[in-house]
Write a protein that holds these residues in place. Structure first.
Motif, short mmCIF file in Angstrom:
data_model
loop_
_atom_site.label_atom_id
_atom_site.label_comp_id
_atom_site.label_asym_id
_atom_site.label_seq_id
_atom_site.Cartn_x
_atom_site.Cartn_y
_atom_site.Cartn_z
N PRO A 21 0.81 -1.23 0.00
CA PRO A 21 0.00 0.00 0.00
C PRO A 21 0.84 1.27 0.00
O PRO A 21 0.37 2.33 -0.43
CB PRO A 21 -0.82 -0.11 1.29
CG PRO A 21 -0.85 -1.57 1.60
CD PRO A 21 0.47 -2.10 1.13
N PHE A 22 2.06 1.16 0.50
CA PHE A 22 2.93 2.34 0.56
C PHE A 22 3.73 2.54 -0.72
O PHE A 22 4.29 3.60 -0.94
CB PHE A 22 3.90 2.22 1.75
CG PHE A 22 3.21 1.97 3.05
CD1 PHE A 22 2.50 2.99 3.68
CD2 PHE A 22 3.21 0.72 3.63
CE1 PHE A 22 1.84 2.77 4.89
CE2 PHE A 22 2.55 0.48 4.84
CZ PHE A 22 1.86 1.51 5.47
N HIS A 23 3.83 1.50 -1.53
CA HIS A 23 4.65 1.56 -2.74
C HIS A 23 3.84 2.09 -3.93
O HIS A 23 3.73 1.44 -4.97
CB HIS A 23 5.27 0.20 -3.03
CG HIS A 23 6.43 -0.10 -2.13
ND1 HIS A 23 7.29 -1.13 -2.33
CD2 HIS A 23 6.88 0.55 -1.03
CE1 HIS A 23 8.21 -1.13 -1.38
NE2 HIS A 23 7.97 -0.12 -0.57
N THR A 24 3.29 3.27 -3.74
CA THR A 24 2.59 3.96 -4.82
C THR A 24 3.63 4.66 -5.68
O THR A 24 4.74 4.96 -5.21
CB THR A 24 1.62 5.00 -4.26
OG1 THR A 24 2.38 5.99 -3.55
CG2 THR A 24 0.60 4.36 -3.33
N PRO A 25 3.27 4.97 -6.93
CA PRO A 25 4.23 5.71 -7.77
C PRO A 25 4.70 7.01 -7.11
O PRO A 25 5.88 7.34 -7.15
CB PRO A 25 3.45 5.96 -9.06
CG PRO A 25 2.52 4.79 -9.16
CD PRO A 25 2.10 4.54 -7.73
#
Ligand SMILES: [Mg+2]
Length: 106
Positions: A21-25
């Motif tokens: 969930p934290f690894h957004t662009p």
């Protein structure tokens, strides 16, 4: 290990920690920028001669390799999150640059 293996290893690493969930662009490009800043900080106040001799200091050698790794890992993870084939994009860019910047006549 090739780029696909590294990409999958990073996916597995993030999944095992519930970090997807934290690894957004947005987050990944910001993390990448931060790591580039860390790499810059290693060289920013050195003279050109000192910078060229970076491998003569074992601590500097370790730190440069460590930050290069951080930059690479975030770039690979960012490209994966965007669905971009990193090698294809890089090769396409070199193709365009070969046209934009013809080789010198020898
Ligand atoms: Mg770092």
């Amino acid at each position: 290990m090739n780029l696909e293996d590294l990409t999958q290893r990073l996916r597995d690493f993030a999944a095992a920690r519930d970090w997807e969930p934290f690894h957004t662009p947005k987050n990944l490009v910001m993390a990448l920028s931060g790591e580039v800043g860390e790499l810059i900080s290693l060289f920013q106040w050195l003279t050109p001669e000192e910078a060229a001799a970076w491998r003569t200091d074992p601590t500097m050698e370790f730190n440069v390799q460590d930050e290069i790794a951080d930059v690479t890992l975030y770039l690979v993870r960012l490209a994966d999150s965007l669905g971009i084939d990193l090698l294809a994009a890089a090769n396409a860019k070199i193709d365009r640059n070969e046209t934009r910047f013809p080789p010198v006549e020898r």
